[in-house]
Enzyme design. Structure first.
Site: not given
Ligand code: APR
Ligand code: ZN
Length: 251
Positions: A67, A101, A116
């Site tokens: 990563r 990141d 985090h």
């Molecule tokens: N623009 C806006 N939103 C987007 C885009 C984009 N280009 N691409 C994806 N998304 C949205 C998705 O619809 C989803 O709701 O971003 C969100 C990503 O969700 P996750 O993958 O669950 O990420 P996150 O919410 O940051 O996860 C929280 O979980 O795995 C742990 O510690 C890790 O910090 C992370 C935490």
């Protein structure tokens, strides 16, 4: 919807942003749960927990070095840049992020709370040693090494300075984030599925203390039910439009 959000933000007194992996998606950093998300291909329990690290530190370090190498090739997108600009304009007071990141920092955001942790920071599993690899210019060498990284002070195993499932969030960061949320009259929620706690409490605290919730996401999330304004779209595209409209409003 964007006009309504722009008016709210231009009229606001204390705006904070709360971001998740979606804000970095257009930079090429994989999200966790959406389409193509990391947890769709790997089992989080095997890679992002203290038990996984105890059981197989090599595998966990391989995952994090992969990563790190991937993120090193990415750069902030228009959403990160717009947030840094809103801070320079005095509208945005802080970015609270779940992302590790480092892209908000690369974009120039000053007041940044990483709930985090940060994938480019390592810490010792034994003594208090911590190192931000970008500052010491050791990132490339670090990710290139095959052997398990050891603490330069006490030779114990180093670990990524990120929060794993089942681990508490850093006390200082969560306290600061909660107090900012209580002060905020608007929270700009960008690219989070809103399912991981306690981070996901941040927008709820703003709401409960009388603030407004603006959400930008490509799909509905766990936060959408409490959003005053929901803008369906990509973070980079929407934030660029939003910044222009706000500039138009405040002249
Ligand atoms: N623009 C806006 N939103 C987007 C885009 C984009 N280009 N691409 C994806 N998304 C949205 C998705 O619809 C989803 O709701 O971003 C969100 C990503 O969700 P996750 O993958 O669950 O990420 P996150 O919410 O940051 O996860 C929280 O979980 O795995 C742990 O510690 C890790 O910090 C992370 C935490
Ligand atoms: Zn040590």
């Amino acid at each position: 919807m964007i006009d309504e959000a722009a008016k709210l933000l231009a009229r606001s007194r204390f705006v904070i942003a709360f971001t998740g992996a979606g804000v970095s998606a257009e930079s090429g950093v994989p999200t966790f749960r959406g389409l193509g998300g990391l947890w769709k291909h790997y089992r989080a329990e095997e890679l992002a927990t203290p038990e996984a690290f105890r059981r197989d530190p090599h595998l966990v370090w391989e995952f994090y070095k992969w990563r790190m190498r991937l993120i090193l090739k990415t750069k902030p997108n228009a959403a990160h840049m717009a947030l840094a600009e809103l801070e320079r304009m005095g509208i945005l007071k802080a970015v609270i992020t779940q992302n590790v990141d480092d892209l908000h920092r690369e974009a120039g955001t000053e007041r940044l709370i990483e709930l985090h942790g940060n994938i480019f920071r390592v810490r010792c599993t034994n003594c208090g040693y911590r190192e931000y690899l970008k500052a010491s210019g050791r990132v490339e060498k670090f990710v290139g090494k095959k052997s398990l990284p050891k603490c330069p002070k006490c030779s114990s195993l180093l670990r990524p300075d990120v929060v794993w499932f089942g681990e508490p969030l850093p006390r200082k960061e969560i306290d600061e984030a909660f107090s900012l949320a209580e002060r905020a009259d608007v929270v700009l929620v960008i690219g989070t599925s809103g399912v991981v706690y306690p981070a996901a409490y941040i927008p709820q605290i703003v709401k409960e203390t009388g603030g407004k919730v603006i959400e930008i996401n490509t799909e509905r999330s766990g936060i959408t039910p409490i959003a005053d304004v929901f803008i369906r779209g990509k973070a980079g595209e929407i934030m660029e439009q939003l910044l222009e409209k706000i500039k138009g409003l405040i002249g």
